[in-house]
Structure formats: structure tokens, C-alpha cells
Design an enzyme around this catalytic site. Structure first.
Site, PDB file in Angstrom:
ATOM      1  N   GLU A 172     -13.155  27.067  16.227  1.00 49.04           N
ATOM      2  CA  GLU A 172     -12.949  28.335  17.178  1.00 49.04           C
ATOM      3  C   GLU A 172     -13.691  29.503  16.903  1.00 49.04           C
ATOM      4  O   GLU A 172     -13.525  30.511  17.025  1.00 49.04           O
ATOM      5  CB  GLU A 172     -11.483  28.760  16.991  1.00 49.04           C
ATOM      6  CG  GLU A 172     -10.334  27.897  16.820  1.00 49.04           C
ATOM      7  CD  GLU A 172      -9.581  27.616  18.257  1.00 49.04           C
ATOM      8  OE1 GLU A 172      -9.879  28.431  19.183  1.00 49.04           O
ATOM      9  OE2 GLU A 172      -8.713  27.121  18.166  1.00 49.04           O
TER      10      GLU A 172
HETATM   11  C1  LIG Z   1     -12.536  19.614  12.068  1.00 49.22           C
HETATM   12  C2  LIG Z   1     -12.834  20.019  13.235  1.00 49.22           C
HETATM   13  C3  LIG Z   1     -11.831  20.191  14.322  1.00 49.22           C
HETATM   14  C4  LIG Z   1     -12.526  20.487  15.537  1.00 49.22           C
HETATM   15  N1  LIG Z   1     -11.786  20.667  16.971  1.00 49.22           N
HETATM   16  C5  LIG Z   1     -12.445  20.855  18.086  1.00 49.22           C
HETATM   17  C6  LIG Z   1     -11.782  20.477  19.270  1.00 49.22           C
HETATM   18  O1  LIG Z   1     -10.386  20.154  19.246  1.00 49.22           O
HETATM   19  N2  LIG Z   1     -12.052  20.574  20.352  1.00 49.22           N
HETATM   20  C7  LIG Z   1     -13.624  21.055  20.490  1.00 49.22           C
HETATM   21  O2  LIG Z   1     -14.044  21.306  21.547  1.00 49.22           O
HETATM   22  N3  LIG Z   1     -14.289  21.095  19.449  1.00 49.22           N
HETATM   23  C8  LIG Z   1     -13.493  20.941  18.075  1.00 49.22           C
HETATM   24  N4  LIG Z   1     -14.495  21.451  16.949  1.00 49.22           N
HETATM   25  C9  LIG Z   1     -15.922  22.032  17.058  1.00 49.22           C
HETATM   26  C10 LIG Z   1     -16.147  23.095  16.543  1.00 49.22           C
HETATM   27  O3  LIG Z   1     -15.590  24.364  17.743  1.00 49.22           O
HETATM   28  C11 LIG Z   1     -17.413  23.331  16.236  1.00 49.22           C
HETATM   29  O4  LIG Z   1     -17.814  22.744  15.096  1.00 49.22           O
HETATM   30  C12 LIG Z   1     -17.942  24.853  16.099  1.00 49.22           C
HETATM   31  O5  LIG Z   1     -17.818  25.467  17.188  1.00 49.22           O
HETATM   32  C13 LIG Z   1     -19.263  24.939  15.484  1.00 49.22           C
HETATM   33  O6  LIG Z   1     -20.290  24.263  16.228  1.00 49.22           O
HETATM   34  P1  LIG Z   1     -21.134  22.943  15.220  1.00 49.22           P
HETATM   35  O7  LIG Z   1     -20.365  22.525  14.104  1.00 49.22           O
HETATM   36  O8  LIG Z   1     -21.951  22.177  16.046  1.00 49.22           O
HETATM   37  O9  LIG Z   1     -22.131  24.103  14.351  1.00 49.22           O
HETATM   38  P2  LIG Z   1     -23.428  24.644  14.924  1.00 49.22           P
HETATM   39  O10 LIG Z   1     -23.345  25.390  16.380  1.00 49.22           O
HETATM   40  O11 LIG Z   1     -24.491  23.799  14.847  1.00 49.22           O
HETATM   41  O12 LIG Z   1     -23.631  25.934  13.997  1.00 49.22           O
HETATM   42  C14 LIG Z   1     -24.087  25.784  12.595  1.00 49.22           C
HETATM   43  C15 LIG Z   1     -24.287  27.168  11.791  1.00 49.22           C
HETATM   44  O13 LIG Z   1     -24.803  27.933  12.697  1.00 49.22           O
HETATM   45  C16 LIG Z   1     -24.431  29.094  12.817  1.00 49.22           C
HETATM   46  N5  LIG Z   1     -24.563  29.720  14.198  1.00 49.22           N
HETATM   47  C17 LIG Z   1     -25.018  29.198  15.416  1.00 49.22           C
HETATM   48  N6  LIG Z   1     -25.425  30.051  16.362  1.00 49.22           N
HETATM   49  C18 LIG Z   1     -25.421  31.192  15.584  1.00 49.22           C
HETATM   50  C19 LIG Z   1     -25.963  32.542  16.185  1.00 49.22           C
HETATM   51  N7  LIG Z   1     -26.215  32.951  17.310  1.00 49.22           N
HETATM   52  N8  LIG Z   1     -25.743  33.565  15.361  1.00 49.22           N
HETATM   53  C20 LIG Z   1     -25.352  33.440  13.952  1.00 49.22           C
HETATM   54  N9  LIG Z   1     -24.816  32.160  13.408  1.00 49.22           N
HETATM   55  C21 LIG Z   1     -25.006  31.186  14.438  1.00 49.22           C
HETATM   56  C22 LIG Z   1     -22.823  28.869  12.911  1.00 49.22           C
HETATM   57  O14 LIG Z   1     -21.859  29.909  12.693  1.00 49.22           O
HETATM   58  C23 LIG Z   1     -22.748  27.825  12.082  1.00 49.22           C
HETATM   59  O15 LIG Z   1     -22.665  28.317  10.702  1.00 49.22           O
HETATM   60  C24 LIG Z   1     -13.982  20.957  15.766  1.00 49.22           C
HETATM   61  C25 LIG Z   1     -14.681  21.102  14.554  1.00 49.22           C
HETATM   62  C26 LIG Z   1     -14.165  20.638  13.511  1.00 49.22           C
HETATM   63  C27 LIG Z   1     -14.992  20.611  12.277  1.00 49.22           C
END
Ligand SMILES: Cc1cc2nc3c(=O)[nH]c(=O)nc-3n(C[C@H](O)[C@H](O)[C@H](O)COP(=O)(O)OP(=O)(O)OC[C@H]3O[C@@H](n4cnc5c(N)ncnc54)[C@H](O)[C@@H]3O)c2cc1C
Length: 831
Positions: free
Chosen positions: A502
Site C-alpha cells: 500500500e
Molecule cells: C506481501 C506483499 C503483498 C502485496 N500485495 C499486493 C496486491 O495484492 N496487489 C498489488 O497490486 N500489489 C501488491 N503488493 C505490491 C506492493 O504494493 C509493492 O511491493 C509496493 O508498491 C512496492 O513496490 P516494489 O516492491 O516493487 O518496490 P520498489 O518500487 O522497487 O521500491 C523499492 C524501494 O524504493 C523506495 N522508493 C521507490 N520510489 C521512491 C521515491 N520516489 N522516493 C523514495 N523512495 C522510493 C520504496 O519505498 C522502496 O523502499 C504486495 C507486496 C508484497 C510484498
């Protein structure tokens, strides 16, 4: 009257006018009168008066005659502002305008109208909701064995899935009209939190269909046909929903999804219809492996103008309902996110769905992003805060119990100052979490508060992380060792899930809270932006003129307010309550004014650059978040009867938030790129030097830590909310029963142990010592019996699990045979 005295009085009057936000006209008139006063006293000669009038009259006219002001001053500023305003994509505009502001806007505005907060009525549970918590939810908790679920089955047992379906656990947010439970956000929060105190896997499974996903989207935007078809099927659990947005290439920057849906014409059952050809790759999707319907987000394209507008080929993010068994969909494989809830990837190649699958129908094509942002508050404001608060409830009770039961160096570990640093923090943070949870759930019932829910998503999950880490420290090896006795290890393992979903926390704190909050909560900025974007330029200029001069007055007023409140030690600030909370409310009000001024200066000096200066903007977001949470604590304390025990918790939470605010402001000012401006901001916020709040004192921390080990009023309230099974059937029940027993025999038990330690009571083993102690009247017989009953409970509560190699290697398929661990008894030669 001397000129000096008159000058001093005039300055006071003028500052007073600014402080009280007098109108521009009043201020201009008083400046004129002051000049006349000086002239009357002889402080201003005739020439001086003429020079003054030559400047004063045109300036006064320019500022106060609206038509003149607009033409001469506002028009060029309006032009420059419109040009400088960075171009915004529709997605950015949607995100900015989606959702509502609530109490946090008062804090951001710098002059909170406290009555708004004090008049808020916390949502209460209805009879149905209460009964659901006490019966169905309690029953569900009893059915789940979290160790079996997480280690042996890696899934919830079939009967638990069926129980959830049958009792509408997946339909709490669907209205009664459609057959759902129609629970309030607060009731949903209580149900999810209670389940979380028993099983994280079960609570996440319930959370997801009740937050952002098909259920909520259909409820809000679905067409009548979609509501009629899907809602009953979601209510009775025929359909299990999931929501697919994230993919391998995009997570945080979700608006950049590469997944596409191309509008096509197809013959279906002999009839030609419009449809969408989907190609997508999603991952991390919760419930996907068991889902029957996916709420899918993709970018809609119409290269052949089939939707009727040949000039519009790109529609943007769109959400549609996709049945999991549609040809071309690959679904069912699992990720393993450190807990056993269902989560996995979904892949689709040339998947055809009819156009009617778009949630909300054809006119919602391209409106997906706005729908998502508007619906985010359920996850951010209800489910994740519930999960965070539940960790606080559970750890408050269990860590408090363990800190009292576990003895080292002949003392309960909770008596050592070092341990108290951790346990006092757990007590205070849990109080802050609970106050924030209840206020935020109430906000979610009244509106869709996008800024509050972003703030709470970050801060509540971070407090949860802190509580879990500190609880792990206090327990030592007891919660490192996984197994059915461990009530904390699973939360520790899966904690990063709440941090990541989220809106991952770093991004939420650094980009969203202030970036969104500054514009949404500011009384004038959004109005200025909207005026600049108004295609009707004359109307735009009129609105801009009003907003711009309102904004200028706001900046000057908040600077003077912050400074005056700082110089008078908050004495002029208002408090909505009397008593212990009053100084805190005044301290909050002053910092609210400081935030308002600081935010305006930062936006003015750095402009669009502030968005990239995440370190800076995150700190202002922290100030706003802690102002909100601190005011939530005051409200919660006042609502719950102001007991002395509760006061310790409330003070800890408030001291902590004020220290965080001062730290954030100090660091913001110290690191502001323009040093002179940084010093000015610092002077306005803290005229007597840097922010002085240093957090809870050692003695306050010790008081909170001591309370954590007792059944105080706050602990009693938490006990009503958590699930506690009986003794050995439940890991938390085991430790709480032992702690209750201990409380019933204290302080006699400690006196007995001291007497044994000093040699006053002697005997070979517990029985002999108890007999000697009764004979020497150190304890009476009833207490001796209590100690006799407590000792095996104590020993059982400190034990950890061990397993046969076969059981571990087979993940529970080969049953374990337990070793019987008993207290050590020294070998004695027979006499
Ligand atoms: C267990 C689990 C359940 C989930 N369930 C769902 C679901 O039901 N449906 C769905 O669609 N998604 C789901 N997700 C996805 C979740 O919403 C994403 O993992 C999340 O949005 C972060 O994306 P990412 O993991 O690719 O991290 P990335 O986007 O690659 O980010 C990596 C790091 O960089 C930081 N970052 C990125 N951009 C910025 C910025 N501009 N400024 C500062 N920091 C930044 C982030 O905070 C993070 O710490 C789930 C994820 C998990 C792990």
C-alpha cells in the site's frame, strides 16, 4: 505620551492585528492612524507626513481596491505563476484531487480550531458488530493454530476458509443492501486486529477482500449489472477476489505499469461486440493463488478509435474484472512472503474480456488511477493501522507479562533500567497507536481522508516495527526460537510485508505525505493552482487574486503567531481542555503555526524543487504526522476518563511526538539550502534556541515500564480486544495466565524469594522452602499454595519448542514426539 511609548504601543497593536488575522483594510487603516498619531505627538513633521502620504495612499489603494490590485499586482504574478506551474499529467491531477482532508488540515493550517476535534464522536460498535466480534471472530480465532498454518500446512485449513466464507468475513465492507455485513471502518478495524492477535495469515486473508480490490471498487463505481452479479457472489464467498496492480517492472511508480488492454472487435456467440485484449504480468498479488476474480489494472488503448473518438487512442489506467479461468491467464503459483497467506504472480497473454468488464462500465475507461487513489484509504487507514495496533496490543500484554515472569540476577527482567527503556517505549507507542487507530477509523467513516491515511500507513507500521523489535529484545531467545509457543516470531518475520504494501514506507514518507499534504491541506495553494489552470482567464485571475492575497496574509499571520507563541512560552495559545493535557495542546498549537510558516517559506523558496528534496519534505511530513497523532492522544485520553494510569501513557506518547516534531524542525532548518532562510525559520519556530523537547524523561519511562507489567486500566481495555485462548492451547494465553497468577501472589512472592536468597528461609527444594517460610511466618498458607500453583506455570511460560529432526525436515508430515523438559533438580545421595 512620549513618542517612544507611542511607537512601542503602535508596534504592539500592529503585531496584535497580524496575530489576530485582521483584514487587510483594517491593517491599512490602523497604519494610517498610527502615522497621524505620530504627527499629533510631534514625532512626524509636516514634511514627514507628506512623504508618508505620498507612499501610503497609492499603496493603500493598490492593496484595497480589488479591481486596481488585480490589474496592477495580481495579473503579472498570475501570468508568471501559471507559467512556472509544472505541467501535470492527468494521473498526477487525479491523485492530488482524490480523497478528502479532515482534522489534519487544521494542524497544517497553523491555527487549529480545536472544537472540531473535540466534537468528533469516536465511532462505536453497533450491537451486530459487537456480536460478530464476540462470537464469529472469537470462534474463528479458536479455529486457527498459527504454527500449523505457517509451518505445517502453509495455508489455512479448509474448514477455516469455509467458516470465513460462510460468515461473510470477506464482505465486511459490502453494504447490507447487497447482502454484506456493512460494518463501519472502526468495526472492520476491530475484527482484523483481533484476528491478527491470533494469526497474521488469517488476518491478512480477511484484510484483502475488505480493502482495495474488486469488492470496494464495485461498491463505489460498479454498474448496476456488475453490482447485481458480483456482490452476492463476493458476499457468500463463491468468488475470492484479488487486486493486480504491481508487476516486475513497476512497484512504487505504479502509474507507469506496462500492462496493456487494446480495444478490439470480436464475434462472440455469433454477435459482434467490443472487447479488450489484455497482456500483463503481475506479481506479489495477495490471494491470487486462490482467487477466482482479479481486479486488474492496465493501460487502455484504442488505436482504431472503436470507442467512438478517433483522436483519443490512449485512455490511461483502467480497472476491469477478469475471471481467473479466462483463457490465456496463468494463475495459481505462490510466492512465500514469510507468512502463509496466499500471494503469487499472475500472467496474461492475449486475454480477451468484453468491454463491459471495465469496473463502472465504458465511461470509467481511463479513470482507474483516480479510483485507486480514492479507495486507498481502506488499506492505509483501516487494515494496516489495525494490524499495527494489534501488534501493539499483543506485545503490550505479552512483553509486560514476560518482563515480570522472567527473572535474571534474582530480579524480574522488567525491573532493570535497560529493559525498561524498551518496555516503557512499548507502553507509550501502543497508546499512541491505539489513539491514532480510533481517530483514523472515525475519519474513514466520515470521508476518504487521503493525507491522514498516508501518514498513518507510514507511522503506524513504523511504530509496529519498533514495538516488535523492542519486544524481541526483551524476550531474548524465548521468541527467537520458532514454534507453537512463540507468539512473536511470526510477526517479526512478516513485519516487512506491512512496511512494503500500500505504498512502500520510504516512498510514502518522502514523497507522498508532504507532497500530497502540502497541497491538499493548505488553505490557499490548491486554490491558486486551480485558478492558474482555469481556461476562463478572467475568472482564473479573480480567483487567483483572492487566493494569492489570502496566502500572503496567511504567511505573515502564521509567522507572527509562531513567534508570539514562542516568545510567550505558549501562554497565548489555546487549549481545548483544562488539566494535564492543556500544556501539551498549547505546545501543539504553537508548532502547528511554525509548520504553517515553514511549509510556506519552503514552498516559496524551493518551489517544485521541494518535491525532489525528499529529505526536507519528509521532515515536514513528520511534523504534520506527529501533530495529528499527538492531538489524537489528547482526544483519546480525554474521552477515556483521564485516569492516573492512563496519564502516564498519554504523557509518554505526547513527549515522544513533541520531541519528534522538534527534531524534524531543527533538522529541516539546519539543512535548509539557504542558510539565512534556515536561520529565520529557526528563529520563528524557536526564538529561544532550538526545539527543546527531548522526549520522555527516564522517570516517565520508568513509570510507563512499571505499568506495562500490571493490569492497569489501559491494559484491561486491550485485554477486551485481543484474542486470548486458554493456557497451553494458545501461546499468548499461556504467558498471560502465568502473569495473572503472579500478580495475585505479589508482593508476597518476591518477599519469599528474598527470604530464600538471604538464607532466612531454608529447605531442599520448593516444598521444603514453602513449609519453612510458613512456619517462620514469612508467608501464610494461602500464599504458599499460590506459589505452589504458580511455579509450574512460570516454568512452562519460559520454555521454547524443540522438534525431532524428522518433524522439521518433513515440515510436520512426520509427527513430532515431545521431550518433557522439567526444572533442574540437583542430585542428592540417599541418606
Ligand atoms: C506481501 C506483499 C503483498 C502485496 N500485495 C499486493 C496486491 O495484492 N496487489 C498489488 O497490486 N500489489 C501488491 N503488493 C505490491 C506492493 O504494493 C509493492 O511491493 C509496493 O508498491 C512496492 O513496490 P516494489 O516492491 O516493487 O518496490 P520498489 O518500487 O522497487 O521500491 C523499492 C524501494 O524504493 C523506495 N522508493 C521507490 N520510489 C521512491 C521515491 N520516489 N522516493 C523514495 N523512495 C522510493 C520504496 O519505498 C522502496 O523502499 C504486495 C507486496 C508484497 C510484498
Amino acid at each position: 505620551m512620549s513618542n517612544v511609548l507611542f511607537a512601542a504601543l503602535s508596534a504592539l497593536v500592529l503585531i496584535g492585528l497580524v496575530y489576530r488575522a485582521a483584514s487587510l483594510f483594517t491593517f491599512t487603516a490602523v497604519v494610517g492612524l498610527v502615522a497621524l498619531g505620530f504627527y499629533g505627538l510631534g514625532g512626524l513633521g509636516q514634511t514627514g507626513l507628506v512623504v508618508f502620504a505620498a507612499i501610503y495612499v497609492p499603496v493603500a489603494l493598490l492593496l484595497n481596491v480589488a479591481g486596481l490590485r488585480r490589474a496592477v499586482l495580481s495579473a503579472p504574478i498570475f501570468k508568471a505563476f501559471s507559467k512556472a506551474l509544472p505541467a501535470m499529467s492527468q494521473t498526477e491531477k487525479d491523485a492530488l484531487e482524490a480523497g478528502d482532508t479532515w482534522w489534519e488540515a487544521e494542524m497544517f493550517g497553523g491555527k487549529p480550531e480545536w472544537s472540531k476535534l473535540m466534537n468528533v464522536k469516536f465511532t462505536e460498535l453497533t450491537a451486530d458488530e459487537k456480536s460478530f466480534l464476540e462470537n464469529e471472530t472469537e470462534q474463528l480465532c479458536k479455529m486457527v493454530d498459527d504454527w500449523k498454518v505457517s509451518f505445517e500446512l502453509k495455508d489455512l485449513p479448509e474448514e477455516v476458509w469455509n467458516f470465513m466464507r460462510k460468515n461473510k468475513f470477506f464482505a465486511m465492507l459490502i453494504s447490507k443492501e447487497h447482502g454484506g455485513l456493512g460494518f463501519s471502518p472502526y468495526a472492520q478495524s476491530c475484527v482484523v486486529a483481533k484476528i491478527a492477535t491470533r494469526s497474521l495469515t488469517a488476518s491478512v486473508t480477511v484484510m484483502v477482500p475488505n480493502s482495495l480490490g474488486p469488492g470496494e471498487l464495485i461498491m463505489h463505481y460498479g454498474t448496476d449489472e456488475q453490482k447485481k452479479y458480483w456482490l452476492p457472489r463476493l458476499v457468500d464467498g463463491t468468488e475470492i477476489p484479488c487486486f493486480g496492480l504491481t508487476g516486475p517492472e513497476v512497484g512504487s511508480d505504479a502509474s507507469a505499469i506496462p500492462d496493456t488492454g487494446v480495444v478490439v472487435k470480436r464475434k462472440v456467440n455469433g454477435k459482434e461486440e467490443l472487447g479488450i485484449m489484455l497482456n500483463f504480468s503481475k506479481r506479489y498479488i495477495t490471494l491470487a493463488p486462490v482467487a477466482t476474480v482479479v481486479g486488474l489494472a492496465f493501460k487502455l488503448k484504442d488505436p482504431n478509435g472503436l470507442l467512438g473518438d478517433p483522436n483519443k487512442t490512449e485512455y490511461g489506467i483502467t480497472c476491469a474484472l477478469l475471471e481467473a479461468n479466462t483463457p490465456g491467464v496463468e494463475i495459481g503459483r505462490r510466492h512465500y512472503p514469510g507468512a502463509a497467506f496466499m500471494n503469487g504472480p499472475i500472467f496474461g497473454k492475449d486475454v480477451y474480456i468484453p468491454l463491459t468488464s471495465i469496473i463502472g462500465g465504458r465511461e470509467m475507461a481511463g479513470k482507474g488511477w483516480r479510483m485507486l487513489v480514492e479507495c486507498l484509504s481502506a488499506g492505509r487507514g483501516i487494515s494496516l493501522p489495525a494490524l499495527s495496533a494489534a501488534s501493539g496490543w499483543g506485545m503490550y500484554l505479552a512483553t509486560g507479562a514476560y518482563a515480570r515472569i522472567r527473572r535474571q540476577f534474582k530480579l524480574p527482567i522488567g525491573k532493570f533500567e535497560g529493559v525498561q527503556e524498551a518496555t516503557g517505549k512499548i507502553a507509550g507507542l501502543t497508546y499512541k497507536l491505539e489513539a491514532s487507530r480510533i481517530l483514523t477509523a472515525t475519519a474513514c467513516a466520515e470521508c476518504a481522508p487521503s493525507v491522514i491515511t498516508a501518514m498513518m500507513k507510514f507511522h503506524m507500521t513504523e511504530m509496529m516495527r519498533e514495538i516488535i523489535l523492542r519486544s524481541m529484545d526483551v524476550h531474548g531467545g524465548r521468541t527467537v526460537i520458532l514454534g507453537p509457543r512463540n507468539y512473536l516470531g511470526q510477526a517479526y518475520q512478516a513485519m516487512p510485508v506491512a512496511i512494503t504494501v500500500e505504498g512502500a514506507n520510504i516512498m510514502t514518507r518522502n514523497l507522498i505525505v508532504f507532497g500530497q499534504g502540502a497541497i491538499r491541506c493548505h488553505p490557499w495553494v490548491l486554490k491558486e493552482m486551480q485558478a492558474a489552470q482555469n481556461p476562463n482567464k478572467a475568472e482564473g485571475l479573480r480567483d487567483f487574486d483572492k487566493a494569492f492575497f489570502g496566502h500572503l496574509g496567511h504567511i505573515v499571520n502564521r509567522a507572527i503567531r509562531a513567534l508570539v507563541l514562542g516568545l510567550t512560552g505558549n501562554r497565548l495559545a489555546k487549549s481545548p481542555v483544562s488539566g494535564e493535557m492543556a500544556p501539551y495542546a498549547k505546545a501543539i498549537e504553537r508548532r502547528s503555526a511554525a509548520l504553517a510558516f515553514t511549509a510556506d517559506v519552503a514552498m516559496g523558496v524551493l518551489g517544485g524543487e521541494l518535491k525532489r528534496r525528499e529529505r526536507l519534505s519528509a521532515r515536514l511530513g513528520d511534523v504534520l504526522s506527529h501533530l495529528y497523532m499527538a492531538s489524537a492522544v489528547i482526544k483519546y485520553y480525554e474521552t477515556n476518563g483521564r485516569s492516573a494510569e492512563e496519564l502516564v501513557h498519554a504523557k509518554w506518547a505526547l513527549e515522544d511526538s513533541l520531541a519528534e516534531i522538534d527534531k524534524a524542525l531543527n533538522e529541516f532548518n539546519r539543512n535548509f539550502p539557504n542558510k539565512a532562510v534556515g536561520r529565520l525559520l529557526s528563529f520563528v519556530a524557536f526564538p529561544f534556541g532550538m526545539g527543546k523537547c527531548k522526549g520522555p524523561s527516564d522517570s516517565l519511562n520508568a513509570d510507563a515500564a512499571e505499568l506495562l507489567m500490571t493490569r492497569n486500566v489501559f491494559a484491561e481495555r486491550l485485554l477486551d480486544k485481543v484474542f486470548v485462548g486458554e493456557g497451553s492451547s494458545d501461546p499468548t494465553g499461556r504467558i498471560l495466565e502465568a502473569a495473572d497468577k503472579l500478580l495475585s501472589i505479589e508482593p508476597g512472592y518476591s518477599n519469599f524469594l528474598k527470604a530464600v536468597s538471604s538464607g532466612k528461609v531454608v529447605g531442599d527444594g520448593l516444598e521444603a522452602q514453602l513449609k519453612d517460610a510458613v512456619e517462620k511466618r514469612v508467608i501464610d498458607a494461602a500464599l504458599a499454595q499460590g506459589i505452589r500453583e504458580f511455579e509450574p506455570m512460570r516454568f512452562d511460560a519460559i520454555l521454547t519448542d524443540d522438534f525431532s529432526k524428522e518433524y522439521l525436515a518433513s515440515a510436520g508430515a512426520i509427527p513430532d514426539v515431545k521431550m518433557n523438559v522439567k526444572p533442574v533438580v540437583e542430585y542428592r545421595e540417599a541418606a
